[in-house]
Structures are given as C-alpha cells and as structure tokens.
Design an enzyme around this catalytic site. Structure first.
Site, short mmCIF file in Angstrom:
data_model
loop_
_atom_site.label_atom_id
_atom_site.label_comp_id
_atom_site.label_asym_id
_atom_site.label_seq_id
_atom_site.Cartn_x
_atom_site.Cartn_y
_atom_site.Cartn_z
CD1 TRP A 359 -5.98 7.89 -39.31
CD2 TRP A 359 -6.38 8.94 -37.39
NE1 TRP A 359 -7.03 8.75 -39.52
CE2 TRP A 359 -7.29 9.41 -38.36
CE3 TRP A 359 -6.44 9.46 -36.09
CZ2 TRP A 359 -8.26 10.37 -38.08
CZ3 TRP A 359 -7.40 10.43 -35.82
CH2 TRP A 359 -8.30 10.87 -36.80
CG ASP A 360 -9.41 4.42 -38.34
OD1 ASP A 360 -8.65 5.30 -38.77
OD2 ASP A 360 -10.38 4.00 -38.97
CD GLU A 490 -9.48 11.15 -45.33
OE1 GLU A 490 -8.57 10.45 -44.87
OE2 GLU A 490 -10.54 10.68 -45.78
CE LYS A 602 -14.28 10.85 -45.22
NZ LYS A 602 -13.11 10.17 -45.79
CD GLN A 603 -12.44 11.93 -40.10
OE1 GLN A 603 -12.56 11.34 -41.15
NE2 GLN A 603 -11.76 11.44 -39.07
#
Length: 768
Positions: A359-360, A490, A602-603
């Site tokens: 999906w990046d 995640e 994580k992000q």
C-alpha cells in the site's frame, strides 16, 4: 549509535577506507538501477568475505511455497520472491596466478566508493598488497544504462604498481545463484543453454513455476593503455557458468582495462525464442555507441530527470545529500515506463518483503510521481491496480467474502495475495482504503476525472462491497463495528475498531456513492456498462449508506481524542522518552508478546488518518491528537517519520519537523534501524520528498487550486523544488522571510500562498 562512515557531499555517496564489517551495508547503499533491472554494489572480483550478492530483473519472480507452522484456511499458497537473477558483473583477476581478493590481501589502502547521483554511475577504487607481495591498483566504473535499459556497462582498470606481472582477467556469467531468503532452498532457475562466441557469452534460463525466460548476456574486451588488445580469449564454461580469460604480460604501472557490457533480455518484453537475438542486438547497439558514448548519454539522461525532480537545499549538506539520495533511488527503481511494474519496498537493493507492491505505492509514492513526472506515470500506477481487480475479488473470496467484494493484497506481484503472516494477510485490511484514496488523490491533483468512469469506479465498488461485508452490527453499541483487524501500527494485532481503518472505510463508502452519482449524470454510457458488469443494485447502495452513517469510533472523553482501538487505554501508558535506551529498538529487544501489550506505535496510525483527511479536522484537533500519540511512537517503520514531519510542520513546530525530516532522509545512510545491509527503504523515500514539499513547503490542493504555506528550518538558508501541476511546471524557492514562485507554459496560474491568491505569469518571478 548510528553509522556515520558516509561522507557528506551534495551530489555523491562516498565511502573512504575498507572495513569488512560494512561491506554488506555498502552493497545496499551503493546499489544501482534503471527501472528495468538493478543490482547491489557487489565487487566484480572474487570476494570470500561476508557479502550479499544481488541482481534483480523488474517483474521476474518466483512463487516460493508458504512456510508456516500452522496452516490456516485462507492462507496464500506462496510468497512471491523478487528473484536473485544470474550474475553478469563477474570479473575475476589473478596476478602471477594469485587471485585478487580483498578479504585475503595483506593490506588494502586508498579504498573508496562513489555513487555519483547527478550522473548515474558507481565507482570503486583501491590499492591492495596481495599475499604474493604484488601491489595492485584497481578502478572500477559501472552504470546501468537508461538509454538501453537492458544493458549495464563496466570498465575495470588494473595496474601492477611494483613490478612486471602476468594479469589474467576472467569475465564471466553465472546462473548458479540462490536467494538468501528462500523458504525451502528451492531451485528457482533452470539453466537450459550456456554458450559463447567471439567475445560474447550467453546463458539462457527460465524461472521454475512462473516460467520467465531470460537470456543473460555479456561482451568483454581487453584494453592495454587505451588500445584494444588483439588476442583471442580462452573460453571456459560448465553447466551454470560461462566466461572468457584474457592473459597479458603487464609492465610495471601499465594500465590494463577490461570493458564489459552485460544485462538481460526477458520474455516479458520479447518472444522467448528471440532472446539471444535480442541480446545480440543490444550488444551491437552498445558496441556502436561505445562505453564513452553510453557514459555521456547516461549523464544527459540523469540531467533530464534531475531537471524536474531535484530539491536544492542551501546551508545543510547532510540534508541535501539525504533528499537527493532518496530521489535518486526512487528514479532508479521506477520510471513509469511500464504499467505492469510497480515500486517494491526494497526496489532492486535486496530481497526482504519479497513482493513488488504494498500500500506504500498509493499512500506515499503516487504524490511524488504525480508531481515530478506527469499524470501518465501516475495513471500507470492506478491502472496497475485496475488490472488486478479480478485477483482482488478472488483474494476476498478465499476469505469468505462474496458478490464482487474486493480485497487488494498486502504483498503482490500479479494481484494475488502472497503475504503469509496471518495478522497482516487477514487483518491489515486498511490497504484497501489507500487504493481508493489514491484514485481521489489523482483526480484532486491532476483534475483528470477520466480514470474514474474508465476503470476506477469498478475498483471503488469492489472495495465498498468489502467494507460493507467486513463490518457487523453491534447490538450493544447500536453501531457498526469492525473486529479483528491490524491497523498501520503493526505492534497491535487482532484488535477491535481500529479508528483509522473504520474512518477510512466510512470515507471509501461515501466517496464511492458520490462517484456513482457523478458518473451516472456525466458519463451515462460508462455508468450503464459498470452497473451491468457489477450487477450493483439500489438496495445494495442503500445498505452502504446506512452502514456509513452509523459506524462506531472509539473515543476518549478524558483525553478528548479518538482512540487507536477499543483497548488502547487499558495499556500501561509509559511514554517512549521514559524507556531505557538499552530497550530500543523494541522490535529487536522485546518479545512479540510484550510488544503487543505495550502502548508503543510502530508508525502513524490515527495520525495517518489525520494526514490523509487533514481538511476533515481542525488545527486544534490535529494538535491534540499529535500530542497524545507521538510520545508513544517508536518510529520503527520507515514510513513513520515522514508523516510526523509533515504534521509537525503543519503545527508550526519546525525544529521537531526538521528532526523527523533528517531521520527519514538519512534513514538508510545513517542506518537508524540497524538493517540497511538487507536493502534500502525505497517506498519511504517518497515520504522524504513529501516531508519537504508538503511539510516545509505546505503544498496542498485546496478548492481546486494549488496552495502553499512555506516555512524553513532554522538550519537551512534556502530550499527550492519544482512540481508539475496539471501540465505547468511551478518552481518554488523558500528563504528566510520570503518565498518566490514562477511558472512555465503559456498561461497564467493562480495559486494560494498563505491563504491569499497569487497570480503566476510565465517568465516572471513573484515574491510572496
């Protein structure tokens, strides 16, 4: 501590001094590519030390059978592997019978590597004392041609410095290669023919299962003090390798150069029976142009790329080097010439993550390619997903969805899901929303709506159907809920009501409904075709609307923020700053069980939603959510710092924005995550570009106009960039206290600068 051996330079990546411990890291950092193929910066000559050999061909893969401890229904049958392709760079050197091997030399001095990003070439040089006492100087120059994208070129120059000696140069091809990350140590390639003639050699092979036929080819010529050495090479071959040896009695200090062309012709682009003829044709063209001619053409081709995509920074050489490294690697990976290809997270620099597309691409890469190329390149990225729609429907069917619901894969080469970690494969379904957002983002930026009626609406319908089936109605909450998901963070798996996923799903459904109405009104023929093909009914769309108007979103009254998921506040809320440094990074120091129970992110997760849908929320809401979630974010994803940099800039916190920018731009150069030897973080590099253009430059599309709210980090004197907006090139330069704008083309363009309309006239620079 981060690595710091890369010298600061505005246009080159430079390493000085030989250290065996950093060979694999440098193989990643000095990787080269041309969109059609790429390779790690492996030594041409024998090296018996630790190394990670890697050459890759775009679109060529192998379906490595999934290996899991416990099979679950719906698991992908295989994990697509970007294949380590036959190696064509090999040039073994022996001097008086002693192999040149930097791992065994008595001394290596004056070792240097340079990746010249401005001109698109890689060079390595050194002086070594071999075990037999011979002192030898080597300069090797290599590039992958943009002009002939099936071709690479090497000039390998050797001088014996301390006496006369016999030099043997063996140029070869080798198909006896393996992937480092094979699940079952399968053989991926079958070699069918090994052949040489004159100064050319060929290996014909094909991948097992996927049956990509490939001809790996080379041509080698020896030069003595600049003149071709007229001698017949000695040919050698076995079942998996072929090459030719040149032997020359070299005087002390005499320059001996082996010039080698190599590369691949592939059945993706040629008839399988014509691959060797195609290889010969490419070699004929290369020979006619010559190494120097190809080298000059390479410089021109890269100059053309930089003319549009460069970002110039004054006053901060490390920041300048970082952004150019990111832009360079993105262009080495994908140039938009082939809609069958996409942008892999490691590009051509390593094997991790296997598949070609995440999906990046839609979330991070599309804005870069829209603004620095043209809308045709962006269209190709969208067309890639449309071409995989049937596979996305099949992926959803495997998980029990029906009636045309589409779930796009987390990882794919051909549209089929091939990611085999259950908490990602089954649960990280927000990827569907990024694809819908990309359709919206493309129209918003280019003002080209034609993709929606031609292809995009079918994609949106499939995605909306998936969301409608994935929610269920909660009697307890009297709302629709989404259970058992993994958000962008995640470090939380199998959680309920991830705010980002729920919000994205609601937006997708509403956006799809809007486009149905628009296409019905303005493109009636396309609408009739799509309704007939999808069998969409009014009852179904009414059900969508009912669901979208009553979705549950977890919210904390105490903190006045949306919660990342239902149980987020049940965690032990210790902030990252209060974690011992010895505990970081947690993904390398903690058990997965401990990570899942922690509050650490994580992000960007909730903040990813605030990035996508910035205009849905007030500045005050952004500030409140940023201040709540950023302190729990460990930024252990390459995709994390860029989003936080953009939002910190939006909040006027330029020092924090700059810190995040430096981290994203130098993530690999400084090896923040201690993993650069596995390959580079290609897709996050587009986020680095966004950090400057959308973050510091404040570029947005508002009310169908391009808008800027420029700021500048304290550390910089100025920065400048260009964007292609609807066929007009806008140049923006930001200095302390002032910004200037200009536009090319034949017509004026109105843009917003800090909320005020500024008219740009071609040929004039406007201060704002």
């Amino acid at each position: 501590m981060n690595q710091d051996y890369i010298k600061a330079d505005p246009w080159s990546i430079i390493e000085e001094g030989f250290d065996k411990e950093r060979v694999k890291s440098s193989e990643s950092l000095f990787s080269i590519g041309n969109g059609a193929m790429g390779q790690r910066a492996n030594f041409e000559e024998t090296y018996t030390g630790e190394t990670f050999q890697g050459s890759y061909i775009a679109g060529v893969y192998y379906p490595d059978k999934t290996r899991v401890g416990w099979w679950k229904n719906g698991y992908p049958e295989y994990f697509a592997k970007v294949l380590n392709a036959p190696n064509w760079i090999g040039i073994d050197i022996s001097i008086d019978g002693e192999p040149l091997d930097l791992n065994t030399c008595r001394e290596v001095k004056d070792f240097a590597r340079q990746l010249n990003m401005k001109e698109g070439w890689y060079q390595r040089s050194f002086v070594a004392t071999m075990p037999n006492g011979i002192e030898v100087s080597v300069v090797s120059t290599r590039f992958l041609s943009l002009h002939l994208d099936e071709l690479g070129a090497i000039k390998y120059e050797v001088q014996v410095l301390n006496r006369e000696a016999e030099i043997t140069a063996f140029a070869y091809l080798d198909s006896g290669i393996k992937n480092m990350d094979s699940n079952w140590d399968d053989q991926f390639w079958n070699t069918t023919r090994v052949h040489s003639e004159g100064n050319r050699a060929f290996i014909e092979s094909h991948t097992l299962k996927t049956n990509f036929a490939t001809c790996t080819f080379m041509e080698a010529t020896l030069y003595r003090d600049g003149n071709a050495y007229e001698t017949e090479p000695v040919h050698k071959k076995d079942e998996l390798a072929v090459g030719m040896s040149f032997v020359v009695e070299a005087k002390k200090g005499e320059k001996i150069a082996l010039q080698k062309y190599g590369g691949y012709t592939v059945s993706r682009n040629h008839n399988s029976s014509e691959l060797r003829n195609a290889a010969n044709s490419t070699l004929d063209k290369a020979s006619e142009i010559g190494f120097d001619g190809l080298f000059e053409q390479q410089k021109k081709d890269w100059a053309s790329i930089w003319e549009m995509s460069d970002i110039e920074i004054e006053g901060d050489i490390k920041a300048q080097q970082g952004i150019r490294f990111n832009i360079f690697q993105l262009n080495q990976t994908y140039l938009g010439k082939d809609s069958r290809l996409n942008i892999g997270p490691k590009g051509f620099t390593g094997e991790k993550y296997g598949g070609s597309t995440y999906w990046d691409t839609e979330a991070y890469c599309l804005p870069f390619y829209m603004a620095t190329k043209n809308q045709e390149v962006a269209w190709s990225l969208l067309e890639y997903r449309y071409n995989h729609l049937e596979k996305a429907i099949e992926n959803a069917e495997k998980l029990g969805f029906k009636d045309g619901a589409a779930l796009y894969p987390m990882v794919t080469m051909n549209g089929e899901e091939c990611h085999n970690e259950w908490e990602i494969t089954f649960e990280e379904i927000h990827r569907n929303g990024a694809i819908a957002f990309a359709i919206y983002n493309y129209h918003r930026y280019t003002n080209d709506y034609s993709y929606v009626p031609k292809m995009g609406l079918e994609v949106l319908i499939g995605i909306a159907r998936f969301w409608q089936q994935r929610f269920n109605y909660s009697e307890d909450k009297q709302s629709y809920v989404m259970l058992g998901v993994t958000g962008p963070n995640e470090y939380e798996n199998n959680i309920n009501n991830n705010w980002y996923t729920n919000y994205l799903a609601k937006w997708c459904i509403e956006y799809t409904s809007e486009q149905l109405g628009k296409v019905e009104k303005e493109y009636p023929e396309d609408y009739a075709r799509i309704i007939s093909k999808t069998q969409l009914t009014v009852a179904e769309t009414n059900a969508w609307d009912k669901l979208a108007s009553n979705i549950y979103f977890p919210f904390s009254e105490k903190y006045d923020v949306y919660l990342q998921q239902d149980g987020f506040l049940d965690k032990e809320m210790i902030r990252v700053k209060d974690l011992a440094k010895s505990e970081r990074p947690i993904n390398q120091k903690w058990s997965w069980d401990r990570i899942l129970r922690s509050p650490y992110i994580k992000q960007a997760d909730v903040l990813q939603g605030f990035y996508f849908f910035e205009d849905h929320f007030s500045q005050g809401q952004l500030e409140k959510h940023f201040d709540f979630y950023e302190p729990f974010t460990v930024h252990e994803s390459s995709l994390s710092p860029c989003v936080h940099s953009i939002q910190a800039a939006k909040l006027g916190r330029m020092e924090q924005a700059y810190t995040f920018y430096l981290r994203t731009s130098r993530l690999d150069l400084d090896d923040y995550n201690k993993e650069v030897e596995e390959g580079l973080h290609i897709t996050s590099m587009a986020g680095t570009w966004m950090s400057i253009v959308e973050g510091f430059g404040g570029m947005r599309v508002k009310d169908n106009q391009l808008s800027f709210e420029p700021q500048i980090p304290e550390q910089w004197q100025s920065y400048a960039f260009k964007v292609n907006f609807r066929g007009q090139i806008i140049t923006i330069k930001v200095e302390k206290g002032t910004s200037s704008f200009s536009v090319t083309g034949d017509t004026d363009l109105d843009v917003l600068v800090n909320g005020k309309t500024v008219t740009l006239t071609p040929g004039k620079v406007v201060q704002a």
